[in-house]
Design an enzyme around this catalytic site. Structure first.
Site, PDB file in Angstrom:
ATOM      1  N   LYS A   1     -14.692  23.484 -10.172  1.00  0.00           N
ATOM      2  CA  LYS A   1     -14.316  22.619  -9.041  1.00  0.00           C
ATOM      3  C   LYS A   1     -13.329  21.530  -9.493  1.00  0.00           C
ATOM      4  CE  LYS A   1     -18.608  21.283  -8.140  1.00  0.00           C
ATOM      5  NZ  LYS A   1     -19.407  22.004  -9.162  1.00  0.00           N
TER       6      LYS A   1
ATOM      7  N   ARG B   1     -24.108  17.501  -2.127  1.00  0.00           N
ATOM      8  CA  ARG B   1     -25.039  18.338  -2.883  1.00  0.00           C
ATOM      9  C   ARG B   1     -26.395  18.463  -2.224  1.00  0.00           C
ATOM     10  NH1 ARG B   1     -22.062  17.047  -8.285  1.00  0.00           N
ATOM     11  NH2 ARG B   1     -23.279  18.239  -9.753  1.00  0.00           N
TER      12      ARG B   1
ATOM     13  N   ARG C   1     -17.559  24.001 -22.629  1.00  0.00           N
ATOM     14  CA  ARG C   1     -17.283  22.613 -22.217  1.00  0.00           C
ATOM     15  C   ARG C   1     -18.067  21.616 -23.078  1.00  0.00           C
ATOM     16  NH1 ARG C   1     -18.062  20.696 -16.061  1.00  0.00           N
ATOM     17  NH2 ARG C   1     -20.221  20.309 -16.593  1.00  0.00           N
TER      18      ARG C   1
ATOM     19  N   ARG D   1     -20.524  16.183 -23.092  1.00  0.00           N
ATOM     20  CA  ARG D   1     -21.291  15.508 -22.049  1.00  0.00           C
ATOM     21  C   ARG D   1     -22.779  15.644 -22.317  1.00  0.00           C
ATOM     22  NH1 ARG D   1     -19.137  17.152 -16.138  1.00  0.00           N
ATOM     23  NH2 ARG D   1     -21.367  16.911 -15.753  1.00  0.00           N
TER      24      ARG D   1
ATOM     25  N   ARG E   1     -30.035  20.885 -14.139  1.00  0.00           N
ATOM     26  CA  ARG E   1     -28.911  20.813 -13.188  1.00  0.00           C
ATOM     27  C   ARG E   1     -28.783  22.110 -12.403  1.00  0.00           C
ATOM     28  NH1 ARG E   1     -24.087  19.680 -16.704  1.00  0.00           N
ATOM     29  NH2 ARG E   1     -22.922  19.375 -14.791  1.00  0.00           N
TER      30      ARG E   1
HETATM   31  P1  AMP Z   1     -20.890  16.591 -11.947  1.00  0.00           P
HETATM   32  O1  AMP Z   1     -19.866  16.049 -12.890  1.00  0.00           O
HETATM   33  O2  AMP Z   1     -20.342  16.783 -10.563  1.00  0.00           O
HETATM   34  O3  AMP Z   1     -21.571  17.823 -12.467  1.00  0.00           O
HETATM   35  O4  AMP Z   1     -22.006  15.476 -11.806  1.00  0.00           O
HETATM   36  C1  AMP Z   1     -22.721  15.008 -12.930  1.00  0.00           C
HETATM   37  C2  AMP Z   1     -24.014  14.368 -12.484  1.00  0.00           C
HETATM   38  O5  AMP Z   1     -23.747  13.256 -11.620  1.00  0.00           O
HETATM   39  C3  AMP Z   1     -24.933  15.271 -11.667  1.00  0.00           C
HETATM   40  O6  AMP Z   1     -25.723  16.099 -12.469  1.00  0.00           O
HETATM   41  C4  AMP Z   1     -25.766  14.223 -10.931  1.00  0.00           C
HETATM   42  O7  AMP Z   1     -26.716  13.599 -11.769  1.00  0.00           O
HETATM   43  C5  AMP Z   1     -24.723  13.182 -10.591  1.00  0.00           C
HETATM   44  N1  AMP Z   1     -24.051  13.495  -9.304  1.00  0.00           N
HETATM   45  C6  AMP Z   1     -22.724  13.726  -9.107  1.00  0.00           C
HETATM   46  N2  AMP Z   1     -22.475  13.960  -7.823  1.00  0.00           N
HETATM   47  C7  AMP Z   1     -23.656  13.881  -7.173  1.00  0.00           C
HETATM   48  C8  AMP Z   1     -24.073  14.046  -5.820  1.00  0.00           C
HETATM   49  N3  AMP Z   1     -23.184  14.335  -4.845  1.00  0.00           N
HETATM   50  N4  AMP Z   1     -25.383  13.896  -5.532  1.00  0.00           N
HETATM   51  C9  AMP Z   1     -26.276  13.570  -6.468  1.00  0.00           C
HETATM   52  N5  AMP Z   1     -25.972  13.430  -7.766  1.00  0.00           N
HETATM   53  C10 AMP Z   1     -24.672  13.571  -8.124  1.00  0.00           C
END
Ligand code: AMP
Length: 153
Positions: free
Chosen positions: A13, A88, A127, A133, A144
């Site tokens: 994404k 989400r 990654r 990360r 996740r």
């Molecule tokens: P991502 O980089 O999009 O995978 O997000 C990393 C982490 O940020 C996720 O595993 C969640 O802990 C938090 N996070 C990011 N976006 C959201 C969202 N829309 N709702 C809830 N948690 C989020």
């Protein structure tokens, strides 16, 4: 134009969103990037989100919708936004719909990234080596993926 990118972690994404943002001259809004930055800077938002994120759980809908509201209030978001990683959950979907409607807008398109678990795991292993990360480690990653299946898919 408002476009929503949906799909499991590691589906691409962020990469595709950056290309879309450049082509359409729209801001890409990635809640994960914003939250990681807040954690790094130790802001109140970062302090609230840190442990939840590192364990691989979702941050609360209230926090996320507060962030979306702020993003949509920015002048550069007036012509549309590429939403990466938000929404989400169902309450987030309803909330974002409402926030757009307040501005006379509706989500114009939703792009779903349909990637197999096998592919996700192999991409995230790569990654992890590059981005380091905390939430790409195997335990957090399992959480996740499970959050994705239970709350997002
Ligand atoms: P991502 O980089 O999009 O995978 O997000 C990393 C982490 O940020 C996720 O595993 C969640 O802990 C938090 N996070 C990011 N976006 C959201 C969202 N829309 N709702 C809830 N948690 C989020």
């Amino acid at each position: 134009m408002d476009i929503l990118l949906m799909g499991p972690p590691g589906a691409g994404k962020g990469t595709q969103g950056a290309l879309l943002a450049e082509n359409l001259q729209l801001p890409k809004f990635a809640t994960g990037d914003l939250l990681r930055d807040a954690v790094k800077r130790g802001t109140p938002l970062g302090q609230r989100a840190k442990a939840v994120m590192e364990a691989g759980h979702l941050v609360s809908d209230d926090i996320i919708l507060g962030i979306v509201r702020e993003e949509l209030a920015k002048p550069e978001a007036s012509q549309g936004v590429i939403f990466d990683g938000v929404v989400r959950t169902i309450p987030q979907a309803e909330g974002v719909d409402r926030l757009l409607l307040e501005r006379g807008r509706r989500m114009d398109a939703v792009l779903f990234f349909d990637v197999t678990d096998e592919e996700i795991l192999s991409r995230l292993a790569k990654r992890r080596d590059v981005e380091k990360r905390a939430d790409d480690d195997p335990a957090a990653l399992a959480t996740r993926l499970s959050a994705y299946r239970k709350q997002t898919a």
